[in-house]
Every structure is written in C-alpha cells, then in structure tokens.
Write a protein that holds these residues in place. Sequence first.
Motif, short mmCIF file in Angstrom:
data_model
loop_
_atom_site.label_atom_id
_atom_site.label_comp_id
_atom_site.label_asym_id
_atom_site.label_seq_id
_atom_site.Cartn_x
_atom_site.Cartn_y
_atom_site.Cartn_z
N TYR A 1 39.06 10.92 45.22
CA TYR A 1 39.68 9.60 45.16
C TYR A 1 38.62 8.50 45.04
CZ TYR A 1 42.64 5.62 46.33
OH TYR A 1 43.31 4.42 46.30
N GLY A 2 38.87 7.54 44.13
CA GLY A 2 38.01 6.38 43.99
C GLY A 2 36.89 6.53 42.98
N ARG A 3 36.71 7.73 42.43
CA ARG A 3 35.63 7.91 41.44
C ARG A 3 36.07 7.34 40.09
NH1 ARG A 3 35.35 13.13 38.58
NH2 ARG A 3 37.44 13.98 38.43
N LYS A 4 35.11 7.06 39.24
CA LYS A 4 35.40 6.41 37.97
C LYS A 4 35.78 7.40 36.87
CE LYS A 4 32.74 2.18 38.65
NZ LYS A 4 31.71 1.28 38.11
N SER A 5 35.19 8.59 36.89
CA SER A 5 35.45 9.58 35.84
C SER A 5 36.76 10.32 36.11
CB SER A 5 34.30 10.58 35.77
OG SER A 5 34.61 11.65 34.89
N LYS A 6 37.43 10.75 35.05
CA LYS A 6 38.63 11.57 35.17
C LYS A 6 38.34 13.03 34.86
CE LYS A 6 41.89 7.85 34.13
NZ LYS A 6 43.02 7.40 33.26
N GLN A 7 37.10 13.34 34.49
CA GLN A 7 36.72 14.70 34.17
C GLN A 7 36.43 15.49 35.45
OE1 GLN A 7 36.78 15.77 30.92
NE2 GLN A 7 37.55 13.69 30.53
N ILE A 8 36.66 16.80 35.39
CA ILE A 8 36.28 17.67 36.51
C ILE A 8 34.76 17.63 36.65
CG2 ILE A 8 36.17 20.06 37.30
CD1 ILE A 8 38.86 20.52 35.93
N ALA B 1 28.51 8.86 44.09
CA ALA B 1 29.87 8.59 44.54
C ALA B 1 30.76 8.17 43.39
CB ALA B 1 29.84 7.51 45.62
N GLU B 2 30.19 7.53 42.37
CA GLU B 2 30.98 7.15 41.20
C GLU B 2 31.47 8.39 40.45
OE1 GLU B 2 28.83 4.50 38.72
OE2 GLU B 2 29.17 2.76 40.01
N GLN B 3 30.68 9.45 40.44
CA GLN B 3 31.07 10.68 39.76
C GLN B 3 32.00 11.54 40.60
OE1 GLN B 3 26.99 12.05 39.31
NE2 GLN B 3 27.18 11.94 37.07
N ALA B 4 31.76 11.56 41.91
CA ALA B 4 32.43 12.54 42.77
C ALA B 4 33.43 11.94 43.75
CB ALA B 4 31.38 13.32 43.56
N GLY B 5 33.33 10.64 44.04
CA GLY B 5 34.10 10.06 45.13
C GLY B 5 33.30 10.13 46.41
N ASP B 6 33.52 9.19 47.32
CA ASP B 6 32.67 9.11 48.51
C ASP B 6 32.87 10.28 49.47
OD1 ASP B 6 35.20 8.30 49.35
OD2 ASP B 6 34.61 6.23 49.75
N GLU B 7 34.12 10.67 49.74
CA GLU B 7 34.35 11.74 50.71
C GLU B 7 33.87 13.11 50.21
OE1 GLU B 7 38.44 11.44 51.87
OE2 GLU B 7 38.05 9.78 53.25
N PRO B 8 34.15 13.51 48.96
CA PRO B 8 33.61 14.79 48.49
C PRO B 8 32.08 14.83 48.51
CG PRO B 8 35.39 14.09 47.07
CD PRO B 8 35.09 12.94 47.97
N LEU B 9 31.44 13.73 48.14
CA LEU B 9 29.97 13.70 48.16
C LEU B 9 29.46 13.80 49.60
CD1 LEU B 9 27.32 13.47 46.65
CD2 LEU B 9 27.56 10.97 46.68
N MET B 10 30.14 13.14 50.52
CA MET B 10 29.76 13.24 51.92
C MET B 10 29.93 14.68 52.43
SD MET B 10 31.39 11.26 55.23
CE MET B 10 32.92 12.20 55.12
N VAL C 1 27.78 23.15 51.03
CA VAL C 1 28.52 24.16 50.27
C VAL C 1 28.90 23.58 48.90
CG1 VAL C 1 29.45 25.08 52.43
CG2 VAL C 1 30.86 23.54 51.05
N PRO C 2 29.21 24.46 47.93
CA PRO C 2 29.63 23.97 46.61
C PRO C 2 30.91 23.14 46.68
CG PRO C 2 29.02 26.29 46.51
CD PRO C 2 29.07 25.93 47.96
N VAL C 3 30.96 22.07 45.90
CA VAL C 3 32.11 21.17 45.88
C VAL C 3 32.41 20.80 44.43
CG1 VAL C 3 33.03 18.94 46.62
CG2 VAL C 3 31.52 20.22 48.15
N ALA C 4 33.69 20.72 44.10
CA ALA C 4 34.11 20.23 42.78
C ALA C 4 35.27 19.28 42.96
CB ALA C 4 34.51 21.39 41.87
N VAL C 5 35.38 18.30 42.06
CA VAL C 5 36.46 17.31 42.14
C VAL C 5 37.19 17.25 40.82
CG1 VAL C 5 35.34 15.90 43.91
CG2 VAL C 5 34.85 15.45 41.51
N GLY C 6 38.49 16.98 40.92
CA GLY C 6 39.32 16.85 39.73
C GLY C 6 40.77 16.68 40.13
N ALA C 7 41.55 15.99 39.29
CA ALA C 7 42.95 15.73 39.61
C ALA C 7 43.77 17.01 39.62
CB ALA C 7 43.54 14.73 38.62
N ALA C 8 43.51 17.93 38.69
CA ALA C 8 44.22 19.20 38.63
C ALA C 8 43.46 20.21 39.48
CB ALA C 8 44.33 19.68 37.19
N ARG C 9 43.98 20.50 40.67
CA ARG C 9 43.20 21.29 41.63
C ARG C 9 42.96 22.73 41.17
NH1 ARG C 9 43.89 18.10 46.34
NH2 ARG C 9 44.27 16.03 45.50
N HIS C 10 43.94 23.34 40.48
CA HIS C 10 43.74 24.72 40.03
C HIS C 10 42.60 24.79 39.02
CE1 HIS C 10 44.51 28.31 37.48
NE2 HIS C 10 44.72 28.87 38.66
#
Length: 343
Positions: A92-99, A108-117, A124-133
């Motif tokens: 949430y809050g990141r600028k990109s819509k790409q996974i 934080a602009e790429q990943a969002g603040d909470e995922p980056l934190m 551990v490995p982390v990935a962000v994206g609107a479509a979770r699957h």
Amino acid sequence: MKLHQIIENHWQQPNPILRGILSPFSRIFAQIAAKKRQKYLSGSLNMPKLPVPVIVVGNIHAGGTGKTPITSSLVMSFKNKGIKVGIISRGYGRKSKQIHVLNEKSTAEQAGDEPLMLHRQTGVPVAVGAARHATGLALLAVHPDLQLIVSDDGLQHYRLARDVEIAVFPASDLGRDDLDLLPNGGLREPLSRLQDVDFIVISNALSPTNASAFFRLPETPIFSSQIQIGTPYRLHNPSEKWHSASLKQGENCAALAGIARPQRFFKALNDLGIVLQESKILPDHAPLSAHDLPSADHVFITEKDAVKLSPPFAENVWVLPIFAEIQPNLAESVLQKLHFQAA
C-alpha cells in the motif's frame, strides 16, 4: 480537523448525527461485502493455489490494529525454526503497479513502507503486488526454496487461496456493541467473519480473557500480543543506542510519526523518559523526506517512517524499534494446523 479524522473519531466515539447520516451507507457496504464473501464460499472465484502453504494475517478493521508487528513476529518465529519463509503484500502507498520482488536497493516508493520495513526487520524474501497469487508466484520464481508464504493483510483478498487465516483484533474493541461496517464504523467485514478464521490474535492485550465470550467462538484458538519497546538507535549508525547521557544539557527532543495510531508512539517515548518539545503527525503511509523532520537536537521516528528516508541520514535522527510478543506460541499452533514438520 479533516473529514477522515472526523469519521475515524466517530468510529471510536460514535456521534448520533453522523450515525444517522452514515448508517444507510454501511448497510450497502455490508451487502457488497456479503456478496463478495458468498462468491468465495461458493467456489465461483478463480483461486489457483500456490505450491506452498499460504498463511494470511489480516483483520476485519480498516487499519490500525497492530497487524504488521504480529506478522513480523510470526515470520521470525518460523525463521528461527529453520523454515524458509517469505512474505507477500499489496504494498500500500507505493507508486508502481508492477509486481516487485524486494532487494537490498528497494525503496519505499517501489515496495511500500510496511513491506520494506518487514523485509529489513526479518531478512526474509518479500514481494509486493495487487494480485497476491501472481505476487506469490513471482516470489517463488526468485526464491524457489521457500516452504511457507505469509500474506501481510489480504483477509478480504479472496482470489488468494489460503491454508490458514489469522485475524488480528484490537483489545480496545472487545466488549463494544456499537461496532459497524464502513463508513459508519471501522469494520471491513462483520464480526461474524471471525467464525471462519483459524486463529484470532487480540492485539495490545495482556491475555485473551473473555475474548471467547465476546466473539461467541468457544472453539477458535485465541492469542494475545503485547508490543514491546526496544531501545532507540541512531539512524545513520544503528549500532549506537540511545541512553540517558545521549541528551546533553540544554538540548531538546521532537518526534514525527506517519502511522495509524501516532499517540502510541509518542507515549512509548514518554515511557522511556524522553520529553518531547514537539510531536508532529503525518497521515498514515504519507511520503517523508528529511525536510519534513522537526527541527530539534534529537528527532525520533518510527521504523515504518525510517524506511522512507534516503541516505545520507542526519546524525540527529533516532529510530524507535518495536516488536510484538505473542502468547501462547502462535507459530507452533499454525505449524500443527498445517501438519508441517520443521527441520
């Protein structure tokens, strides 16, 4: 006071006039939420499973329940057991819509603040994206040895097949009979949704006493979590910890928070004996730069805000770490539910 602040205050201390205005909209929201839930229960949604078990840590509230520290604590428990675990999140809050699969240079602009934190806290490995699957598949493509995936939030993201659901519920709402769905209240789904989750964690609670009676769920395992406050560290040199001698005579302190419940952060600093001359509040997930920081000899910020700042860091900025302590052992209960054998 801004409109969203007026409504959020109404969620905590209901206003009769606002209740009359907003209640009809909440009934419409309830119908939409029920229809979405029914599609999931009927199996009409396309929900392909990921090749590893998925644990969703979410809530039925619109933020501010203490979910992210609980996610971090759960993930660290898995990691300490030798389990290869990863995290997926909307970002949430990141600028990109790409996974985006996070790396050491992610912002934080790429990943969002909470995922980056979470990535920096747990390692551990982390990935962000609107479509979770699709996000989970992207994470597994880069880290094929993962054995478990934890979804930070996503309880209402029904296109993600899940093996375990964990709902976080704030202790401050236990016993309330005036809880309602958005926008008249702060709920995204009704309390009855908790009948279907596998575990409930009461955040900011000493124990889950009387929670079963409130939820009327005698069979659902209920846990409690308490936020533990760490020692502030200097942002540009994390090995340097704050102590009483850090504050010289005549120096002053200020704090900034861009989180859902900033008063908790300010109180934590006060409990540490740090007297603030200024407390600055930004909206949750708001962008942050060095220019936004208060002018003071020592400035304290949250870990969530710290990941938004880019080096070089000012020497007067300190970060307050927090972590959730969950009782009893949630990770062990989840593994038993999954019939998962840790190495």
